[in-house]
Design an enzyme around this catalytic site. Structure first.
Site, PDB file in Angstrom:
ATOM      1  N   ASP A 173       2.451   9.980  11.716  1.00 26.78           N
ATOM      2  CA  ASP A 173       3.117   8.972  10.892  1.00 26.78           C
ATOM      3  C   ASP A 173       4.191   8.245  11.698  1.00 26.78           C
ATOM      4  OD1 ASP A 173       3.633   7.574   8.527  1.00 26.78           O
ATOM      5  OD2 ASP A 173       5.014   9.087   7.759  1.00 26.78           O
ATOM      6  N   HIS A 256      -0.719   1.556   8.508  1.00 21.05           N
ATOM      7  CA  HIS A 256      -0.570   2.083   7.153  1.00 21.05           C
ATOM      8  C   HIS A 256      -1.500   1.403   6.157  1.00 21.05           C
ATOM      9  CE1 HIS A 256       2.858   4.429   8.519  1.00 21.05           C
ATOM     10  NE2 HIS A 256       2.806   5.051   7.350  1.00 21.05           N
ATOM     11  N   HIS A 259      -4.625   3.291   6.570  1.00 23.50           N
ATOM     12  CA  HIS A 259      -4.454   4.572   5.882  1.00 23.50           C
ATOM     13  C   HIS A 259      -4.725   4.409   4.388  1.00 23.50           C
ATOM     14  CE1 HIS A 259      -1.951   6.892   3.069  1.00 23.50           C
ATOM     15  NE2 HIS A 259      -2.318   7.933   3.793  1.00 23.50           N
ATOM     16  N   HIS A 273      -1.398  12.691   5.473  1.00 24.04           N
ATOM     17  CA  HIS A 273      -1.024  11.277   5.579  1.00 24.04           C
ATOM     18  C   HIS A 273      -1.015  10.828   7.042  1.00 24.04           C
ATOM     19  CE1 HIS A 273       1.302   7.582   4.776  1.00 24.04           C
ATOM     20  NE2 HIS A 273       2.084   7.956   5.771  1.00 24.04           N
TER      21      HIS A 273
END
Length: 380
Positions: A173, A256, A259, A273
């Site tokens: 992340d 992101h 994601h 995540h």
């Protein structure tokens, strides 16, 4: 495009070995009737030490359980609990979803809120936003709040005792933070804080990146030995504080957004995540046409860390074009952060880049004597 730059941050950040013992003293300045949100596993880890600290601070211990995801229903349930119990501060303990649910509920109930992560698995704790999912873990929306948490407290001994995979996810992340912040800075988009990236936000994103490249591997050694070292302290700060400030005030981009698209693919369910974000990072580098040396170094490093950089490792293949198309369409909807890239991006381009990372990463890994990808199978 706005010309205003914004920096957002929590009111107080506390980090250190056995810091959970001091939670009561820090909360005492925020309220007198805290509500603690934690699942049974997390509560089993912190109850004894936390309770002792609360007793010293003169605070009652009131805890409610939590499920797997921050869903609209879980948030609304916490709001009801806050109001019925007369609580004036809510504390999310554990993973990102418990913290996100606590933040969202605190905002709706009009009380103060605190983030207490028990692993350095994401940069969510410091931010003024929550990610809301369905019961099955599919992304629904970001919820934005007018302020950040009043307190973020992280105990590095708890991080050292957590599974290494949590820290690995946090590294994935956080690595995306600089990749996305620099892209946002080059373009005309806005950061999550609501304005153009600040120089401070962009610099903190880069600092997080530098710390991780220097300390990630020895920090993982420390977690596997369940001890706290300077390398682990550095990575916890990079994953939690620096990445949190960096993404919120520096900007998100393709990593992101991809994601979020991947959450719609059932094959990827069960991944952390940060594992899915890392696929987004590699894909963004391909989309940008980043220098070959940079892409290859990123693949080598993330392989050593234990992060996925191939479709195989997230349960997909280059032949899963229906799923890849769905991921790409979700990643490029109007308003997604992928449009912070300094050039227009289409779903077709995202599909091509996702397909490309499979062969690219396999080649780089083979050339550096690194293991071949292992197929991920979601536990449905």
């Amino acid at each position: 495009m706005t010309s205003v730059s914004v920096l957002a941050s929590p009111s107080r950040y506390v980090q250190g070995k056995n810091a959970i013992a001091e939670l009561g003293s820090h909360l005492k300045g925020l309220g007198t009737t805290p509500l603690l949100v934690a699942d049974d596993i997390v509560w089993g880890l912190v109850e004894s030490t936390l309770t002792e600290g609360f007793t010293t601070a003169g605070l009652a211990v009131t805890r409610v359980g939590f499920g797997r995801f921050a869903t609209p229903a879980s948030v609304d349930g916490l709001v009801d609990t806050i109001r019925s119990g007369g609580h004036d501060v809510i504390v999310g303990l554990g993973g990102g979803s418990a913290i996100d649910a606590a933040k969202a509920a605190g905002h709706l109930a009009g009380v103060r809120w605190a983030s207490v992560p028990t692993a350095a698995s994401s940069d969510a704790p410091t931010s003024a936003l929550s990610v809301i999912y369905t019961e099955d873990g599919e992304f629904i929306e970001y919820r934005f709040f007018p302020r950040n948490p009043d307190l973020v407290l992280i105990d590095t001994q708890l991080v050292a005792g957590a599974p290494a995979r949590f820290l690995i996810g946090g590294i994935g992340d956080a690595l995306a933070t600089w990749i996305e912040a620099r892209a946002t800075r080059r373009g005309t988009g806005t950061a999550m804080a609501g304005g153009r990236p600040t120089l401070a936000g962009t610099a903190l994103a880069e600092l997080s990146w530098d710390i991780l490249w220097e300390n990630a591997l020895p920090a993982l050694d420390a977690v596997r030995a369940k001890v706290v070292t300077p390398a682990l302290e550095a990575v916890v700060e990079a994953n939690t504080l620096l990445s949190g400030l960096g993404f919120e005030s520096g900007g998100l981009a393709a990593a992101h957004a991809i994601h979020n698209g991947l959450t719609a693919a059932p094959q990827t369910h069960g991944l952390t995540h940060g594992e899915k974000v890392n696929i987004g990072s590699v894909t963004q580098l391909v989309l940008e046409g980043a220098p070959t040396d940079e892409i290859e170094a990123f693949i080598v490093f993330t392989t050593k860390v234990g992060l996925p950089n191939t479709l195989t490792e997230i349960g997909l293949t280059t032949g899963d074009l229906t799923e890849l198309r769905a991921v790409a369409e979700a990643a490029t909807v109007e308003g997604e952060t992928i449009h912070n890239l300094p050039f227009p991006v289409t779903a077709d381009q995202v599909v091509d880049a996702l397909v490309a990372i499979e062969g690219l990463s396999r080649r780089v890994r083979a050339e550096h004597g690194l293991p071949e990808p292992v197929k991920y199978v979601a536990g449905h």
